[in-house]
Design an enzyme around this catalytic site. Structure first.
Site: not given
Length: 533
Positions: A165, A448
């Site tokens: 990602r 996150d």
């Protein structure tokens, strides 16, 4: 440092960085920047224009100009690529060496190697990510902790499929310039991994695969598809070798799912549903629209509330209609030494993954290797020997724009406990991010950047819409400031002597400035990145 005309690397050179920052890789960065940077900036301006239109009273809807794409039942995305046929459980996490080894030993079918929300974009992290992945593919990766504990790959085990990602379109990379301009963090992450590892993945029978974050329109997907074509042609990789799963984690993208698949159809590997970023985007998109889009405590918003349910059901229906995988969201729970907390965590994972599997999702995410077996057991029970549920077309689903927009029916209240949680968790995450760690265990959850974004955005929303908390307190600047001071004192007391070594004052200042500002900042990570060396 650079042997490529017009390219300058200003970040410090670490051990083996020359294996990633090759002329081949830097040449690809230069090509992508020169061909696509103007269009990237155009798409970012289009985001700002949309927010302005919504603030002026507009709304979101399925696009009339792409109605023909949605109405055409003949097109499908490419068949699942090798290593992406069965994705029933995917691990997520940053690409440091320890995490890379643990993720590849986890037993998951795939690993989302995260250079985005679970990664802090220190220059050393940007380059070490693809370097660690290169070693992982070569099966030469290992790690020894300062305490002497050794981590290495299990011998002869089949490794999970690696899916990288990159950063979102909005983030720059200041340590690598082309013709004197900062480059796109998205394209740098993509190009460095592809140049270092793309052919290695092809040689082992798979390919370079990606998760694409934070897109807000099908035209942003078209930009990615053009990047894939340019890069494959430049490196001599056949078109269609790259595959990408798009995260539908912004409110506007929920209205363009089919169009996003269409734009990437030769390179598409499906769509994914992401909870925290989606809620963050709900606030950001309609931040000036008052009570109808004001959310209660973020931890009280489950995936079963009406507007979230509409979003996930539409995603499964859209994907399977077009032959694409539908991937569920992340379970952020991490194991604890407390048996009662573990029992709760495993129960919540089972509940969450059961809902996803029974709704037709083909797989889902967990944030810790210890949670893989629990999620795997759920999908094994529902899927059995089938690799996926692409045959479940969910033709019973018919979601309207009004259902996607029905935020007002969300049950729950705004509470002081919710305000304090937003402040405390947000500051803790920002402090860790500034030090270079983007995946942070807080209160039994692996957090996150999405957590920090929803936390500071909710504080901003409650303040600017004049929310009254469940106990009768009105959210004011003075209340938020008092909570910040009290939560900072609690954090200092909990950490003792170690507190002084952190970047707490910077984290508090940044979080408070964005949460209390008159004008809303689209991303916390942009001004935070400016503070990094």
């Amino acid at each position: 440092m650079s042997a490529v005309d017009g390219v300058e690397v200003t970040g410090p050179m670490g051990p083996r960085f020359d294996e990633v920052l090759t002329p081949r890789a830097l040449g690809l960065v230069a090509l992508l920047h020169r061909e696509l940077e103007g269009r990237r900036q155009e798409r970012l301006r289009a985001r700002r224009d949309r927010v302005a239109a919504l603030a002026a009273g507009g709304t979101l809807d399925f696009l009339s100009e792409t109605a023909a794409v949605r109405a055409d039942d003949s097109w499908r995305v490419a068949p699942p690529a090798p290593g992406l046929v069965d994705r029933r459980v995917e691990m997520t996490g940053p690409t440091d060496r320890k995490m890379t080894v643990n993720a590849l030993n986890s037993g998951a079918r795939c690993w989302l190697a995260d250079q985005e929300d679970a990664n802090s974009p220190l220059w050393e992290n940007v380059v070490n990510g693809p370097l660690n992945l290169m070693d992982a593919i070569d099966r030469t990766i290992d790690f020894t902790s300062p305490a002497g504990k050794r981590y290495e790959l299990k011998p002869d085990d089949e490794l999970p499929t690696i899916i990288v990602r990159p950063r979102g379109w909005h983030l720059p990379e200041k340590h690598l310039t082309v013709d004197g301009e900062p480059t796109s963090g998205s394209l740098v992450d993509f190009a460095l991994y592809l140049a270092a590892c793309g052919q290695k993945q092809v040689d082992r029978g798979q390919g370079p695969y990606f998760y694409l974050p934070k897109m807000e329109s099908h035209l942003e997907a078209r930009l990615w598809n053009d990047a894939f074509v340019l890069a494959q042609d430049h490196l001599g990789i056949p078109r269609g070798t790259i595959r990408a799963t798009c995260l539908i984690e912004t409110y506007p993208a929920a209205f363009e799912m089919e169009e996003i698949l269409f734009e990437l159809r030769e390179h598409s590997a499906g769509l994914n549903a992401g909870r925290w970023d989606y809620l963050f985007s709900v606030i950001k998109t309609f931040r000036t629209r008052g009570a109808d889009f004001t959310l209660p405590d973020r931890n009280s918003i489950s995936m079963t509330v009406p507007f979230m349910r509409a979003y996930t059901e539409l995603l499964v229906r859209t994907c399977h209609k077009r032959g694409a995988h539908a991937m569920g969201g992340m379970s952020a729970f991490i194991p604890s030494k407390d048996p009662a907390r573990n029992e709760f965590a495993y129960g919540k994972i089972t509940e969450d993954k059961t809902r996803e599997a029974e709704d037709g999702f083909d797989g889902s995410w967990v944030a810790h290797p210890g949670m893989v077996p629990t999620a795997m057991a759920v999908f094994d029970r529902v899927l059995g020997e089938r690799p996926n549920q692409l045959d479940r077309l969910r033709e019973d689903v018919a979601v309207t724009a009004a259902q996607l927009l029905d935020v007002a029916s969300t049950p729950g209240q705004a509470t002081e406990a919710g305000l304090r949680a937003n402040v405390s968790v947000g500051i803790q995450y920002v402090e860790s991010w500034l030090r270079g760690s983007g995946a942070v265990g807080i209160n039994g959850l692996m957090e996150d950047a999405a957590t920090a974004e929803i936390s500071r955005s909710q504080v901003w929303q409650w303040l600017h819409t004049g929310v009254t908390l469940a106990d009768g307190q009105r959210v004011t600047t003075e209340l938020v400031q008092r909570v910040v001071e009290e939560e900072m004192a609690a954090l200092a007391a909990a950490r003792g002597d170690a507190f002084a070594a952190g970047r707490w004052d910077e984290a508090r200042e940044l979080f408070s400035r964005l949460a209390l500002a008159d004008e809303y900042s689209d991303f916390l990570t942009v001004p935070a990145y400016e503070r990094m060396p």
